[in-house]
Design a protein around this motif. Structure first.
Motif, PDB file in Angstrom:
ATOM      1  N   PRO A  27       0.793  -1.282  -0.074  1.00 18.16           N
ATOM      2  CA  PRO A  27      -0.043   0.014  -0.051  1.00 18.16           C
ATOM      3  C   PRO A  27       0.935   1.299  -0.038  1.00 18.16           C
ATOM      4  O   PRO A  27       2.001   1.287   0.572  1.00 18.16           O
ATOM      5  N   CYS A  28       0.340   2.283  -0.595  1.00 24.53           N
ATOM      6  CA  CYS A  28       1.010   3.295  -1.004  1.00 24.53           C
ATOM      7  C   CYS A  28       0.757   4.565   0.256  1.00 24.53           C
ATOM      8  O   CYS A  28       1.436   5.154   0.616  1.00 24.53           O
ATOM      9  N   ARG A  29      -0.648   4.769   0.479  1.00 20.41           N
ATOM     10  CA  ARG A  29      -1.154   5.436   1.569  1.00 20.41           C
ATOM     11  C   ARG A  29      -0.527   6.973   1.324  1.00 20.41           C
ATOM     12  O   ARG A  29      -0.261   7.729   2.256  1.00 20.41           O
TER      13      ARG A  29
ATOM     14  N   ASP B  65      -6.313   1.172  -2.152  1.00 24.44           N
ATOM     15  CA  ASP B  65      -5.190   1.477  -1.575  1.00 24.44           C
ATOM     16  C   ASP B  65      -5.448   1.720   0.069  1.00 24.44           C
ATOM     17  O   ASP B  65      -5.800   2.731   0.398  1.00 24.44           O
TER      18      ASP B  65
ATOM     19  N   ARG C 134       0.032   2.093  -6.475  1.00 24.02           N
ATOM     20  CA  ARG C 134      -0.034   0.710  -6.317  1.00 24.02           C
ATOM     21  C   ARG C 134      -1.153   0.451  -7.705  1.00 24.02           C
ATOM     22  O   ARG C 134      -1.741   1.496  -8.271  1.00 24.02           O
TER      23      ARG C 134
END
Length: 497
Positions: A23-25, A53, A479
């Protein structure tokens, strides 16, 4: 006794949370991205896309990758420059989890596994499109969320000023290029586990003109659908829902290898629910629709079909699921006579026997006979450096190492290979001009670079499809996403503030 849940401090070790799938967040804005090559001035607008995400670590051990929160990307292209913006859709889930500082939503579309009760469980993570001056972030289990297209600020849940009759709204509505109507539907339209389907048509200014209720033969997934000038077609994926299974903490979907693929055919205008006909085709997985059109009284539906359960993480009742490495989808054309009394369809025509999905067309030809298709393609001869990238690919996202352009008149297939350490995501088409011939223009697609572990936006000229017109470099990793759409600047500007 209530189930005790231990809140994790790291994402699960499952492959859908590893490598490029981690996950990028990330939320933020980056101006003037690096551009290699030249972006034509004609490309003036915004490419919107959405990715699942998760903002918080799930408490579900093997949470599927597309149960993540909807995060919207906006690539604004103008004058050869690209500005980028990324924002989460402020769903009820996102807002309440931020207040709690932890995940609260349970299994994919299973409310019985949640930590708290939600009014609307949507993650708004499947598609984002522009309609009536707003962005609609869609997931097929709820109404869409409405966003400001300039700021990506979430305005709120969209019920079309109280007109939406269904509890659900498809992630794949269609825009009629002639009338500007939005044609849509919801399945399980009266709630979880109901066989009800609600079809509707909406004018460009947001007024409902058609509402038809019908009953499906099974409670199955209807992810995409097809629209022609006079007909709508609903393909049912043989993934079925069982409420009792869900109440026991099981999965929402279960593959049924004994079910046919049902194609519900309904008149587009002036219909009643009893007018639907449910045609049958042998068990398979109907994927995304390229387009549909009418010819000599028949309805032709071009669609990706796999002979295996593409959603392998939801196996059949015996726990059987295919090896994901063996899953492939091919382009087929189904020909349906809406007046037929024999509901068993003739065999579909194979149009392309190369593994392809996430199709797009020149949207100006939507709902009428088309000759060009664009899509993600897996080309095993292209030279992908598998030993280098496989350790960091992550799981869940179907791998496509190329983009394809098929001319259906000549069966000529052009391929764009972005590089030996790259995978392509769903493309979007931009015509060269308003009067350009069908398929003459540019393809935009987000590309994963597994060597740099960063994302790139590739722009390809359909007249010179083997090399990029331009590559736009992001200093972040996005993502893999699901769907998105291009919106011309003139269309957004004409809508006003």
């Amino acid at each position: 006794m209530p189930t005790h849940r231990v809140q994790r401090t790291t994402f699960p070790k499952a492959e859908q949370f590893q490598g490029f799938m981690k996950p990028c967040r990330f939320e933020g804005e980056i101006r003037d991205l690096e551009v290699e090559g030249t972006i034509p001035d004609r490309i003036d607008g915004t490419f919107f896309r959405v990715m699942p995400d998760p903002q918080y670590i799930p408490f579900i051990e093997n949470d599927p990758w597309f149960n993540g929160d909807g995060s919207i990307s906006a690539f604004q292209v103008r004058g050869g420059r690209v500005n980028f913006k990324q924002r989460y859709v402020q769903t009820e889930k996102v807002v309440r989890e931020r207040q709690a500082n932890k995940a609260l939503l349970g299994k994919y579309r299973n409310k019985y596994t949640d930590a708290v009760e939600f009014k609307v469980r949507s993650t708004a993570n499947t598609n984002v499109l522009y309609f009536n001056g707003k962005l609609l972030a869609c997931k097929e289990d709820s109404p869409p969320y409405m966003l400001d297209p300039s700021t990506l600020d979430t305005i709120g849940l969209c019920d079309f000023d109280g007109q939406l009759p269904s509890m659900t709204f498809t992630a794949h509505p269609k825009i009629d290029p002639v009338s500007g109507e939005l044609v849509g539907f919801g399945y399980e339209a009266k709630g979880d586990g109901t066989p009800d389907v609600c079809y509707y048509s909406i004018t460009p200014d947001g007024k409902f003109t058609e509402t038809v209720w019908l009953v499906a033969p099974v409670v199955g997934m209807i992810h995409d659908f097809a629209v022609t000038e006079n007909w709508v077609v609903f393909p049912i994926i043989p993934q079925t829902c069982d409420i009792e299974r869900m109440k026991q903490g099981g999965e929402r979907w279960q593959w049924d290898p004994n079910l046919p693929v049902y194609f519900g055919v309904l008149p587009r205008r002036g219909a009643q629910g009893s007018d639907v006909k449910w045609f049958r085709s042998p068990n398979a997985f109907p994927g995304h629709v390229y387009n549909a059109y009418e010819e000599a009284g028949n309805v032709h539906v071009d669609i990706s079909i796999s002979d295996k359960n593409v959603f392998f993480w939801w196996p059949d009742a015996e726990g059987n699921s295919p090896d994901p490495r063996e899953i492939a989808a091919f382009l087929f054309r189904f020909t349906i006579d809406p007046t037929a009394t024999d509901l068993d369809l003739p065999p579909a025509e194979l149009l392309l026997q190369e593994n392809n999905e996430f199709p797009r067309i020149d949207d100006r030809w939507s709902m009428k006979k088309h000759h060009h298709g664009f899509f993600n393609l897996m080309d095993m001869t292209a030279g992908t450096n598998w030993p280098a990238i496989m350790p960091v690919v992550g799981g869940g996202f179907p791998p496509y190492n190329s983009l394809g352009h098929l001319d259906l008149r000549t069966n000529k297939l052009d391929k764009y290979f972005p590089g030996p350490t790259h995978f392509a995501q769903e493309p979007a088409f931009v015509p060269r001009s308003e009067t350009a011939e069908e398929g003459d223009g540019y393809l935009l697609a987000l590309v994963n670079n597994y060597a740099t572990m960063l994302s790139e936006l590739h722009i390809v000229d359909t007249r010179n499809f083997t090399k990029p017109q331009a590559v736009v470099y992001l200093p972040v990793r996005l993502r893999p996403g699901l769907h998105g759409n291009w919106v011309d600047a003139k269309d957004m500007e004409s809508a006003g503030p």
